[in-house]
Every structure is written in structure tokens, then in C-alpha cells.
Design an enzyme around this catalytic site. Structure first.
Site, PDB file in Angstrom:
ATOM      1  N   CYS A 383       0.829  -1.209   0.000  1.00 48.32           N
ATOM      2  CA  CYS A 383       0.000   0.000   0.000  1.00 48.32           C
ATOM      3  C   CYS A 383       0.868   1.265   0.000  1.00 48.32           C
ATOM      4  O   CYS A 383       1.375   1.638  -1.045  1.00 48.32           O
ATOM      5  CB  CYS A 383      -0.998  -0.043   1.161  1.00 48.32           C
ATOM      6  N   HIS A 509      -3.697  -5.186   0.494  1.00 48.84           N
ATOM      7  CA  HIS A 509      -3.106  -5.655   1.762  1.00 48.84           C
ATOM      8  C   HIS A 509      -3.113  -7.183   1.820  1.00 48.84           C
ATOM      9  O   HIS A 509      -4.057  -7.770   2.346  1.00 48.84           O
ATOM     10  CB  HIS A 509      -3.879  -5.082   2.950  1.00 48.84           C
ATOM     11  N   GLU A 511      -1.529  -9.108   3.683  1.00 50.63           N
ATOM     12  CA  GLU A 511      -1.380  -9.663   5.043  1.00 50.63           C
ATOM     13  C   GLU A 511      -2.698 -10.156   5.633  1.00 50.63           C
ATOM     14  O   GLU A 511      -2.719 -11.049   6.467  1.00 50.63           O
ATOM     15  CB  GLU A 511      -0.717  -8.645   5.976  1.00 50.63           C
TER      16      GLU A 511
HETATM   17  N1  GLN Z   1      -2.065   6.632   2.665  1.00 51.02           N
HETATM   18  C1  GLN Z   1      -2.186   5.852   1.481  1.00 51.02           C
HETATM   19  C2  GLN Z   1      -3.556   5.944   0.848  1.00 51.02           C
HETATM   20  O1  GLN Z   1      -4.490   6.352   1.500  1.00 51.02           O
HETATM   21  C3  GLN Z   1      -1.827   4.398   1.765  1.00 51.02           C
HETATM   22  C4  GLN Z   1      -2.804   3.729   2.668  1.00 51.02           C
HETATM   23  C5  GLN Z   1      -2.293   2.457   3.290  1.00 51.02           C
HETATM   24  O2  GLN Z   1      -1.087   2.218   3.316  1.00 51.02           O
HETATM   25  N2  GLN Z   1      -3.198   1.670   3.839  1.00 51.02           N
HETATM   26  O3  GLN Z   1      -3.746   5.608  -0.274  1.00 51.02           O
END
Ligand code: GLN
Length: 533
Positions: A383, A509, A511
Site C-alpha cells: 500500500c 493488503h 497480510e
Molecule cells: N495513505 C495511502 C492511501 O491512502 C496508503 C494507505 C495504506 O497504506 N493503507 O492511499
């Protein structure tokens, strides 16, 4: 069908591991071939965990259906190897919102709307609806907080009422307490347990079972004393002593006869104590304890002061290492401290950058990604770690020295990462990100396709920004390609550098999909590459 309910409450203090006890009990019943699930009640006034600071409260766990949940939901998924929907995380805010909404619609027909019965009814309905809709044989409900807290009272009252309504043969109360040892001889003290059970009884709940946290196994005389003064039979006082891994807790409870006790209380005869299921689970648990030289991973992130901030990433790395017969050590490094020290990362087998929000520490992450690329150290970006790897590539390989994400620098001339178009104009912070599972196309003949072994995958998301496709071509020419995309090519989901040992970033994600015995693919590939480095 009559669902049986197990209500787990907590006494003495927070952080005793009610979530692990609840998951372990649920796991044991699942291994006995029961159709089970878990609910977590969080008595706080946040609508969900989405707006909570991970350094104070631990990670926000994202479900398939886009819930931003308490991290205990992640524990349930990992223990049960089963997806848990967001309806299983109940908060005070959700209950009150539904009651207030009904009141505004006039559904209470002029009644004075009160905590009892209206709020307690809403709580009971929510729990019973899940039991009925999912046709569960046994439903474990964990009530967050510590008995005696004001905010959990309506929930405990609702649970008490469910026992009256459903009958005591269908409801078991488990209370998790603590027996601390203060002196060198290790005498285990019972008074905190006595007092917390008294507090429960004061509100009409007599626990059926006690799970007593202690550093060493509960001594007989401690058990006897606890039993005598809490009105809980000796056999029903369980030792929950410290073990190496939380996944060993089901076994220590099983060895003390927990399954028999529960089935007897539920009057459930002839249940299957499937040894087959036990073997598979034990193999998985044992595989998590590999010895030998570890794979050393640097996790460079923003929320490193609390290991729980990245709990699912930690677990996912362990599952992956276990699957290749290795163990893992993780050093959590604050990305704010990387500036000027990036060379120290050269001693690691692999570098992982997890999710994050906001400006603080972002320059350190950009430097980290650049260092991993230049030094050919396996890199996995998740992310924020995906987004800032792209920014670092734009700055250092494509010569856009001012490249950035507009989350960090709104006026950059090279917005490599930009707001999702549908986010424009959104001002509410809660529940407004791109959330939950979405389908991703994985392009053929890419590293990602080799990793996943299929052309379509479904992964969970939680973000507001995304890669700006204007830069796609330029990146490809310079050696970074996007091998996964969604929404007909509109969103980039996976990046890779084919010439690198292992340089992969994912917008999703992974994970949240990793489970003991079933590691998530990209974690396994990253860990394997780190092991060879
Ligand atoms: N801050 C970034 C976004 O909102 C990444 C978010 C995250 O790592 N969950 O896109």
C-alpha cells in the site's frame, strides 16, 4: 436450530488476551466439527476502528466485505481459517446509531427510548441475527473492556438477558482473569480474580468457566482457592499460562479438558472429537516453531513503537517463513530515523514497507525503497510501501526529482500517486476509503503471475490514493512494470522490477489473507527471495 452461545468477559485489567482465549475456544469447537464463529464487541464510541490510531490501538483489520475492524477479528480469521464479516465487530456507536435511526423513523411508536430495553434489545437482536443467518451451532461472543467499566454495562446486561431467554443449557459465560505472582517463590495471588468475579456477580452474571492468565501453570492450591471464592467448580477453572505462541493456547486448554466441560454444560452428546482435524492443526502449529538461522527482515514503517500496529504483517511473515522451513526475525525501524542511516539496511535479507498515512516519515520510506532497488535487496511494499516505491523510482530513475504523492505534497509537478477520482470532495474520514476485497487481473508472463499462479485474484484494500497512469509508459521504458490492475486497467495494483532480485509492491493488503499453514503468495515469494539473499 438452537445456537449455543459462549460469552467471554474480561476482569482485572485489559490486555490479558481475551481475544486469544475466545479464538482458542472457538478453534477447539471447530476442531470438534461444530459450525462456529466469533463476534467481538467493542464498547467504545467510535463507529469502527477505521479512525483509530494504530500506535495506540493496534492495527485496523480489514475484512473481505470492507469492514475496518478491531484486530481481534484478524485473530479469529487466523485461528479459524475462515472469513469473518464486518457485522461481527459490534461497537456502541453502531448500536446507538441504529436505535437513534429507529427513533427518528418513529418506530418506537411514542415510547420513551431507553438503554433498557431499547439499546439492550438492539444488542441482543444483532447477536441473535448473526447466529440465525449463519446457522451457527456455537457462537462465541467476546465482550471488550474490563468488567466494572461503565461503557460495557449495556452489553453485559444484554448478554445476561440472553442467558435468561435462551436457557442456561444454551449459554456459557467464560471470564478471563489474572493470577499474578509477586514474590520470588512465585505464589499466585487470587484476590484480583475474586474481586472481578464479585463485580460480575453484582450485575447478575455468575461465570461458568474461568480462564486464569498466569506466567506459570496454575497451582492446585490457587485453583482450589479461586474455585471456593468464585463459586466455580474446580474443574472449570482453567490455567492460561504463558506459552511460546498464541496458537498453542487451544492445546493447553484442551489438555485440561475444556472441550468435555463445554459439551457437558451444553448437554451436547456424541460430538465428534475429530483426531484427523487435530493432526492437521498440530502440524500447522508445530511448523511455526522452526529453529536454525533466521531470515532477517527490516520492516520500515511509521507505526513501529507498537508491534501490534502491524500484527497481520508480522503473522504473514511467520506463516511464509514456516512454509519454507525457516524462522523469521523482524526489526521494526522507524522510517523517520532512516534519513542519513539508510546504509544500516544492508545487513538485512529483505526489506518490507507496510501501509501508512500522512507526511511524517515518508521521505525515509522513499529512501528505503531506493536503497533496496539500488542494492538489489529483496523489497516488498504494501500500500503506502507500493506508492512510495513508485515515487522513489520516479525521482531516482525517471529524473522527476520533485515527484511525490499528493497525500504528501499537494502541489508537486509530478503527482505519481494521486487521489482516487471518486475521493474528490469527500470530507468524512470514517469509512470513506476504498475498502475491502476487489478483483485484480494479473498479467501473463510477469513475476506477479508466477507468484499467484493465476490471472485473477481477489484482495483486500484500504486506501485513498493510487498510481497515476499517466506515468505508466515512462516507468515501463525505465524498467518498472505494473503487472496487476483492476477496474479495466484504470487502477494499478501490483508493480515489479523484472531485472531485480525481488522488487514487488502491492496496492492491496495481502497480510489480511495470510493464515497459519496457508501463507499468502506474495509473502511466501518475498520470504523465499530474502532467504536466498
Ligand atoms: N495513505 C495511502 C492511501 O491512502 C496508503 C494507505 C495504506 O497504506 N493503507 O492511499
Amino acid at each position: 436450530m438452537q445456537t449455543k452461545f459462549i460469552f467471554v468477559t474480561g476482569g482485572v485489567m485489559s490486555g490479558l488476551g481475551k481475544g486469544v482465549v475466545s479464538s482458542s475456544i472457538c478453534k477447539l469447537l471447530q476442531l470438534s466439527d461444530q459450525k462456529v464463529s466469533c463476534i467481538k464487541i467493542d464498547p467504545y464510541l467510535n463507529y469502527d476502528a477505521g479512525t483509530m490510531n494504530p500506535i495506540a490501538h493496534g492495527e485496523v483489520f480489514v475484512t473481505d466485505d470492507g469492514g475496518e475492524c478491531d484486530m481481534d477479528i484478524g485473530n479469529y480469521e487466523r485461528f479459524l481459517n475462515q472469513d469473518i464479516p464486518k457485522s461481527h465487530n459490534i461497537t456502541t456507536a453502531q448500536i446507538y446509531s441504529s436505535v437513534i435511526e429507529s427513533e427518528r423513523k418513529g418506530e418506537y411508536l411514542g415510547a420513551c427510548v431507553q438503554i433498557i430495553p431499547h439499546v439492550t434489545d438492539a444488542i441482543k437482536n444483532r447477536i441473535k441475527k448473526i447466529a440465525a443467518d449463519e446457522e451457527l451451532e456455537i457462537l462465541v461472543v467476546e465482550c471488550g473492556g474490563t468488567v466494572g467499566d461503565i461503557e460495557s454495562l449495556p452489553f453485559l446486561e444484554a448478554l445476561r438477558q440472553i442467558r435468561v431467554e435462551e436457557g442456561s443449557e444454551n449459554v456459557i459465560f467464560v471470564h478471563v482473569t489474572l493470577a499474578p505472582s509477586l514474590d520470588v517463590v512465585g505464589e499466585q495471588k487470587t484476590k484480583p480474580t475474586q474481586h472481578s468475579v464479585q463485580e460480575l456477580r453484582r450485575i447478575g452474571i455468575q461465570p461458568d468457566l474461568l480462564c486464569v492468565r498466569c506466567s506459570m501453570p496454575l497451582q492446585d492450591k490457587t485453583r482450589n482457592k479461586i474455585s471456593m471464592f468464585t463459586n466455580v467448580t474446580n474443574n472449570d477453572v482453567f490455567s492460561c499460562h504463558d506459552v511460546d505462541s498464541i496458537f498453542q493456547v487451544p492445546e493447553i486448554l484442551y489438555d485440561q479438558g475444556l472441550v468435555d466441560v463445554i459439551f457437558k454444560k451444553f448437554n451436547k452428546m456424541g460430538y465428534v472429537n475429530a483426531s484427523q482435524n487435530w493432526d492437521t492443526w498440530n502440524k500447522i502449529v508445530n511448523s511455526l516453531h522452526n529453529e536454525g538461522d533466521p531470515i532477517n527482515i527490516a520492516m520500515v514503517g511509521k507505526y513501529v513503537t507498537l508491534a501490534d500496529s502491524y500484527v497481520s504483517v508480522n503473522h504473514a511473515l511467520k506463516h511464509a517463513a514456516a512454509s519454507i522451513g525457516k524462522k523469521i526475525t523482524i526489526d521494526w525501524i522507524d522510517s523517520e530515523n532512516i534519513n542519513g542511516n539508510v546504509d544500516t539496511l544492508s545487513k538485512y535479507n529483505g526489506i518490507l514497507v507496510p501501509g501508512g498515512f500522512g507526511t511524517r516519515g515518508s521521505e525515509g520510506i522513499i529512501k528505503t525503497a531506493n536503497f533496496a532497488r539500488e542494492q538489489n535487496i529483496p523489497y516488498l511494499g504494501i500500500c503506502f510501501g507500493f506508492q512510495l516505491a513508485a515515487v522513489s523510482f520516479a525521482r531516482n530513475v525517471c529524473s522527476h526529482t520533485d515527484a511525490n504523492s499528493t497525500e504528501i505534497e499537494q502541489n508537486t509537478n509530478n503527482p505519481i500517486i494521486d487521489l482516487l477520482p471518486e475521493q474528490d470532495g469527500i470530507t468524512d474520514m470514517g469509512g470513506s476509503l476504498r475498502l475491502g476485497a476487489n478483483e485484480i487481473n494479473v498479467k501473463p508472463d510477469t513475476i506477479a503471475n508466477k507468484i499467484y499462479g493465476q490471472d485473477k485474484i481477489s484482495k483486500r484494500h484500504r486506501h485513498r490514493y493510487e498510481f497515476n497512469t499517466k506515468y505508466l509508459e515512462e516507468f515501463a521504458q525505465k524498467g518498472m512494470i505494473f503487472s496487476g490492475e483492476s477496474d479495466e486497467g484504470r487502477r494499478m495494483e501490483i508493480l515489479e522490477i523484472p531485472s531485480h532480485k525481488f522488487f514487488v509492491g502491492v496496492q492491496f493488503h495481502p497480510e489480511f489473507n495470510s493464515r497459519p499453514g496457508y501463507p499468502e503468495h506474495v509473502f511466501k515469494a518475498f520470504t523465499t527471495a530474502a532467504n536466498q539473499n
